[in-house]
Scaffold this active site. Sequence first.
Site, mmCIF file in Angstrom:
data_model
loop_
_atom_site.group_PDB
_atom_site.id
_atom_site.type_symbol
_atom_site.label_atom_id
_atom_site.label_comp_id
_atom_site.label_asym_id
_atom_site.label_seq_id
_atom_site.Cartn_x
_atom_site.Cartn_y
_atom_site.Cartn_z
ATOM 1 N N GLU A 124 0.639 -1.119 -0.053
ATOM 2 C CA GLU A 124 0.033 0.112 -0.045
ATOM 3 C C GLU A 124 0.895 1.169 0.205
ATOM 4 O OE1 GLU A 124 -3.152 -0.280 2.965
ATOM 5 O OE2 GLU A 124 -4.067 -1.897 1.761
ATOM 6 N N GLU B 91 -6.354 -7.730 -1.614
ATOM 7 C CA GLU B 91 -6.791 -7.600 -0.427
ATOM 8 C C GLU B 91 -8.336 -7.191 -0.409
ATOM 9 O OE1 GLU B 91 -4.949 -5.292 2.619
ATOM 10 O OE2 GLU B 91 -2.930 -6.072 2.155
#
Length: 401
Positions: A197, A309
Amino acid sequence: MKKNICRLLLIILVVSEASAEDDGFMRVDREHLMLNGSPFYGNGFNAYWLMYVASDPSQRSKISSVFEEASNHSLLIARTWAFRDGGYSPLQSSPGSYNDNMFQGLDYVISEAGKHNIKLILSLVDNYNYTGGKQQYVKWARNEGQNIFSDDDFFTNSVVKGYYKNHIKAVLTRKNSISGIAYKDDPTIMAWELMNEPRCPTDPSGNTIQAWIEEMGSYLKSIDSNHLLEAGLEGFYNHNKKNPHFEVGTDFLRNNEIAEIDFATVHSYPDQWMTGESDEEQLLFLDEWLSSHIKDAETKIQKPLLFAEFGKSSKDPGYRTSARDEVMAAVYEAIYSSARRGGAAAGGLFWQLMSEGVENLGDGYGIVLSQSPSTATLIQEQSKKLNQVRLMYKDHVFTNG
Ligand SMILES: *[C@@H]1O[C@H](CO)[C@@H](O)[C@H](O)[C@H]1NC(C)=O
Ligand SMILES: *[C@@H]1O[C@H](CO)[C@@H](O)[C@H](O)[C@H]1NC(C)=O
């Protein structure tokens, strides 16, 4: 005679091409993942904790059992961390110094995944500071006298970038103490991930992250051209109303168009991004989020897309397992309908698989399959559907457009 030699050469060419494609390395052909010459679709999971647990030899049975359980649910991809920077039980205790127990844990994880025919995505650093991450890298450089004001200097400071490149090299050139195979030569590894991320809120233009991915992508590929690479992005667009109500200095389109990036990733957390809104509103957002990314992967980026995710936290107010199952079913349906028509969505990795005895490492999103029958069934059904799609497209050649 001459004709025979030509024929022989042709056969050798054909055979060597076939073996290059049959070597078990995941590859990419336009918007399709490819394995052993056929388009690949697969269901998968996240389990960030594998290396850490495996670093204690007395805990290793948990790793083999979680892979066996995953394999029993026909899961084919696992994403996990190849980093712990500084702090408690590190992999890299200080720049360039590695803890061999931790590396042996990762060796074990890779070797067990291979035994269960599970492909791994290994992430190389974290945006967040749970186990070091960009904050730790920046601290290391500050301790060496670098003038650093923000954790986002991770992406630009040359000393920090040097540390990170050294970590890339240390992991990729690691020789597995169990199999004897260097990580960079191991087909069990499906892809490297630059960062979990990446976010650089101090540069909303996206230019900082863009330059960092370009630089680190070409450095990584200079060491390892066998493996695929992805950037670890969540999928936020640059200045676009499809985003939730914030931007983090990334650009789903431009970042993934970089030549060294082989496939795009998306994370989906309407429960974190739209706290306070109802489950129904979150699901409406999710459907739009899924379909816009699949469309953009196909028409703009023209690379495969992995939903790397998604999940729902049991800490969410009013949480019910059925609400988690609805979120997972929405992601699974978007992937399946894309895959069935040969679209860009290659699979989904739920966050995250836990096993009995490691619940203390959980974050609210953990799924213990044996304790969550409805979710376990949903996961297994999705695996079966994607396996059917894979059979349907076996040896299939997609034509352009
Ligand atoms: C996997 O499936 C086999 C066969 O059904 C079973 O014996 C085994 O206990 C399962 N493993 C796990 C970890 O659930
Ligand atoms: C991680 O970062 C947060 C926010 O920047 C901070 O509050 C927290 O103390 C940090 N944790 C560690 C372990 O450094």
